[in-house]
Motif scaffolding. Structure first.
Motif, mmCIF file in Angstrom:
data_model
loop_
_atom_site.group_PDB
_atom_site.id
_atom_site.type_symbol
_atom_site.label_atom_id
_atom_site.label_comp_id
_atom_site.label_asym_id
_atom_site.label_seq_id
_atom_site.Cartn_x
_atom_site.Cartn_y
_atom_site.Cartn_z
ATOM 1 N N UNK A 159 0.815 -1.211 0.000
ATOM 2 C CA UNK A 159 0.000 0.000 0.000
ATOM 3 C C UNK A 159 0.851 1.264 0.000
ATOM 4 N N UNK A 160 2.012 1.237 0.618
ATOM 5 C CA UNK A 160 2.856 2.427 0.571
ATOM 6 C C UNK A 160 3.448 2.609 -0.825
ATOM 7 N N UNK A 161 3.675 1.514 -1.532
ATOM 8 C CA UNK A 161 4.131 1.617 -2.921
ATOM 9 C C UNK A 161 3.016 2.207 -3.790
ATOM 10 N N UNK A 162 1.777 1.787 -3.564
ATOM 11 C CA UNK A 162 0.641 2.366 -4.280
ATOM 12 C C UNK A 162 0.496 3.852 -3.951
ATOM 13 N N UNK A 163 0.760 4.211 -2.701
ATOM 14 C CA UNK A 163 0.712 5.627 -2.300
ATOM 15 C C UNK A 163 1.750 6.423 -3.080
ATOM 16 N N UNK A 164 2.944 5.855 -3.234
ATOM 17 C CA UNK A 164 3.992 6.533 -4.004
ATOM 18 C C UNK A 164 3.563 6.716 -5.458
ATOM 19 N N UNK A 165 2.964 5.700 -6.052
ATOM 20 C CA UNK A 165 2.499 5.802 -7.441
ATOM 21 C C UNK A 165 1.429 6.892 -7.575
ATOM 22 N N UNK A 166 0.535 6.972 -6.611
ATOM 23 C CA UNK A 166 -0.501 8.011 -6.610
ATOM 24 C C UNK A 166 0.140 9.392 -6.479
ATOM 25 N N UNK A 167 1.131 9.508 -5.609
ATOM 26 C CA UNK A 167 1.829 10.784 -5.426
ATOM 27 C C UNK A 167 2.549 11.203 -6.704
ATOM 28 N N UNK A 168 3.153 10.245 -7.406
ATOM 29 C CA UNK A 168 3.828 10.558 -8.675
ATOM 30 C C UNK A 168 2.840 11.128 -9.689
ATOM 31 N N UNK A 169 1.646 10.543 -9.737
ATOM 32 C CA UNK A 169 0.627 11.042 -10.656
ATOM 33 C C UNK A 169 0.225 12.479 -10.284
ATOM 34 N N UNK A 170 0.002 12.719 -9.011
ATOM 35 C CA UNK A 170 -0.364 14.066 -8.557
ATOM 36 C C UNK A 170 0.779 15.053 -8.803
ATOM 37 N N UNK A 171 1.998 14.603 -8.604
ATOM 38 C CA UNK A 171 3.158 15.474 -8.818
ATOM 39 C C UNK A 171 3.283 15.860 -10.290
ATOM 40 N N UNK A 172 3.014 14.922 -11.163
ATOM 41 C CA UNK A 172 3.065 15.210 -12.598
ATOM 42 C C UNK A 172 2.004 16.243 -12.975
ATOM 43 N N UNK A 173 0.814 16.098 -12.430
ATOM 44 C CA UNK A 173 -0.278 17.030 -12.729
ATOM 45 C C UNK A 173 -0.017 18.428 -12.180
ATOM 46 N N UNK A 174 0.674 18.501 -11.062
ATOM 47 C CA UNK A 174 0.870 19.782 -10.369
ATOM 48 C C UNK A 174 2.295 20.318 -10.445
ATOM 49 N N UNK A 175 3.167 19.644 -11.181
ATOM 50 C CA UNK A 175 4.577 20.014 -11.242
ATOM 51 C C UNK A 175 5.138 20.155 -9.821
ATOM 52 N N UNK A 176 4.934 19.103 -9.039
ATOM 53 C CA UNK A 176 5.259 19.118 -7.613
ATOM 54 C C UNK A 176 6.555 18.405 -7.303
ATOM 55 N N UNK A 177 7.005 18.622 -6.084
ATOM 56 C CA UNK A 177 8.148 17.902 -5.537
ATOM 57 C C UNK A 177 7.617 16.851 -4.572
#
Length: 146
Positions: free
Chosen positions: A17-35
């Motif tokens: 689940x923490x790996x899935x959380x990381x994948x979700x964060x990567x998607x959000x980071x791509x959409x928001x140009x985030x760190x």
């Protein structure tokens, strides 16, 4: 209403689940140009037991340093690949739930992304105690991933 997350913290413990959380964060980071900062908290020896300053404690403290070093190496190997300027890897020692909240507060994250349960999740359908604590105590929004 548009919400932008520029600074995302991922609580990571090696669970699926923490790996899935990381994948979700990567998607959000791509959409928001985030760190993204991936934080793994290694429970300290004192988290499990209290021992006076003895040989046993000294040996456990030395082992703790080895575990911290190993965890940092594993985190670097897993997360520092491409986009290294957008993904930070941090390993800290302490109580996982408290350290996540304190680190998020100190570094002023916009969002914490974490799994519903971690490596110690007894029932995949129930939110774990660390996740529950973070949801209730975090200084920012929390996205729980199942």
């Amino acid at each position: 209403m548009s919400v932008t997350y520029k600074n995302i913290l991922v609580a990571y413990d090696g669970s699926e689940q923490s790996q899935l959380a990381f994948e979700q964060a990567k998607m959000l980071a791509t959409l928001n140009d985030s760190e993204i900062t991936v934080l793994q908290v290694v429970p300290s020896v004192n988290y499990f037991l209290y021992l006076p300053d003895t040989y046993i404690y000294s040996d456990l403290a030395a082992r703790q340093k080895e575990i911290m070093s190993y965890a940092q190496d594993q985190m670097n190997a897993n997360f520092v690949y491409n986009d290294t300027d957008k993904i930070n890897v941090i390993v800290q020692e302490g109580s996982p739930k408290r350290t996540i909240v304190e680190y998020a507060e100190k570094k002023k994250f916009d969002l914490i992304v974490m799994g519903a349960t971690g490596v110690h999740g007894i029932n995949k359908l129930v939110v774990g105690s660390t996740t529950s604590f973070v949801v209730n105590q975090a200084p920012c929004q929390v996205l729980v991933v199942k």
